[in-house]
Enzyme design. Structure first.
Site, PDB file in Angstrom:
ATOM      1  N   ASP A   1      -9.848   5.984  -1.485  1.00 25.61           N
ATOM      2  CA  ASP A   1      -8.784   6.675  -2.204  1.00 25.61           C
ATOM      3  C   ASP A   1      -9.397   7.302  -3.450  1.00 25.61           C
ATOM      4  OD1 ASP A   1      -9.130   4.613  -4.040  1.00 25.61           O
ATOM      5  OD2 ASP A   1      -6.983   4.374  -4.396  1.00 25.61           O
TER       6      ASP A   1
ATOM      7  N   TYR B   1      -6.936   5.981   4.860  1.00 25.30           N
ATOM      8  CA  TYR B   1      -7.086   5.063   3.736  1.00 25.30           C
ATOM      9  C   TYR B   1      -6.197   3.833   3.902  1.00 25.30           C
ATOM     10  CZ  TYR B   1      -6.169   2.653  -0.503  1.00 25.30           C
ATOM     11  OH  TYR B   1      -5.989   1.619  -1.391  1.00 25.30           O
TER      12      TYR B   1
ATOM     13  N   GLU C   1       0.822  -1.207   0.000  1.00 25.78           N
ATOM     14  CA  GLU C   1       0.000   0.000   0.000  1.00 25.78           C
ATOM     15  C   GLU C   1       0.859   1.261   0.000  1.00 25.78           C
ATOM     16  OE1 GLU C   1      -3.110   0.551  -0.469  1.00 25.78           O
ATOM     17  OE2 GLU C   1      -3.745  -1.537  -0.553  1.00 25.78           O
TER      18      GLU C   1
END
Length: 257
Positions: free
Chosen positions: A126, A108, A31
């Site tokens: 996002d 997020y 991520e």
């Protein structure tokens, strides 16, 4: 099975290597890498990076400079520095209940990791996910409205599958430019069937001639040598890297931290 579930089963990006893992560290690394970087570049970088730093303890035992060097040319090396900072916290204190307590981890990323590793059903909004939700609603949404719309989308899906299905739909079909509305499983309930009026679609400033390029040149020199005389480097770019914790200067020579 909902239309989105059917689409995701047939067309989702199931072959991305980090999606085969439920390890929070592996997912967190992916991520962080995916922030502002194309998936194709992460596919090349993630396996080698994970081989070098397979867990938080291994990264915490390394220097920040070693992590920055391994980050290579992925860009935005502050991400590597913050990832090292997070690894130090995890190795020392364990994983916090709320991942937002980790350096560099926002709402997020915390939601994405929770969804992908323990099937939480947390809104993880996002730009790709927000684009799907707002185009379907036909208007811009407040954070609270976006969270509610997230849970209404993809009925029959939950947790990891809901998150990844909406994410993939935004990345592959409901694209910022040239959306493929005829392929969209949500088109019947979509208020816009295309870009939303007033939708903000930002384009990154050109890299060529930018200050980012100047910083990148200094970083390349520092990755290639143990120490470089400061007189050989762009002083403004070097100063910004030092301020970000990405370089140090000792006795007139610059190096990775």
């Amino acid at each position: 099975m909902s239309r989105l579930a059917e689409w995701y089963l047939a067309h989702g990006r199931h072959d991305l290597p980090w999606r085969a893992s439920r390890d929070p560290w592996a997912v967190l690394v992916s991520e962080v890498m995916l922030q502002q970087t194309q998936v194709t570049r992460i596919l090349e970088a993630w396996p080698a990076f994970m081989a070098e730093f397979p867990d938080a303890a291994t990264m915490a035992a390394a220097t920040p400079g070693a992590v920055i060097a391994a980050w290579g040319r992925l860009g935005y090396p502050r991400r590597a520095r913050r990832l090292h900072d997070a690894a130090v916290v995890i190795a020392r204190d364990g994983w916090p209940d709320d991942l937002r307590a980790l350096p560099g981890v926002g709402a997020y990323t915390a939601g994405a990791v929770a969804n992908c590793t323990r099937d939480a059903d947390e809104p993880a909004i996002d730009v790709n996910v927000r684009r799907v939700l707002e185009r379907r609603a036909g208007r811009l949404l407040t954070p609270r409205e976006a969270d509610a719309a997230y849970h209404r989308t993809g009925r029959g899906l939950e947790g990891r599958d809901r998150f990844l299905a909406i994410m993939d739909l935004g990345a592959m079909v409901c694209r910022a430019r040239e959306p493929r509305c005829e392929e969209c499983p949500l088109r019947r309930g979509c208020a816009t069937r295309g870009p939303l009026a007033g939708e903000v679609r930002t384009r990154q400033a050109p890299f060529e001639g930018s200050f980012r390029q100047r910083r990148g040149r200094v970083m390349a020199r520092l990755r290639a040598a143990d120490a470089v005389p400061v007189g050989e480097l762009d002083d403004e770019a070097l100063a910004s890297l030092v301020a970000d914790g990405l370089a140090v200067v000792r006795r007139g020579r610059a190096s990775l931290p």
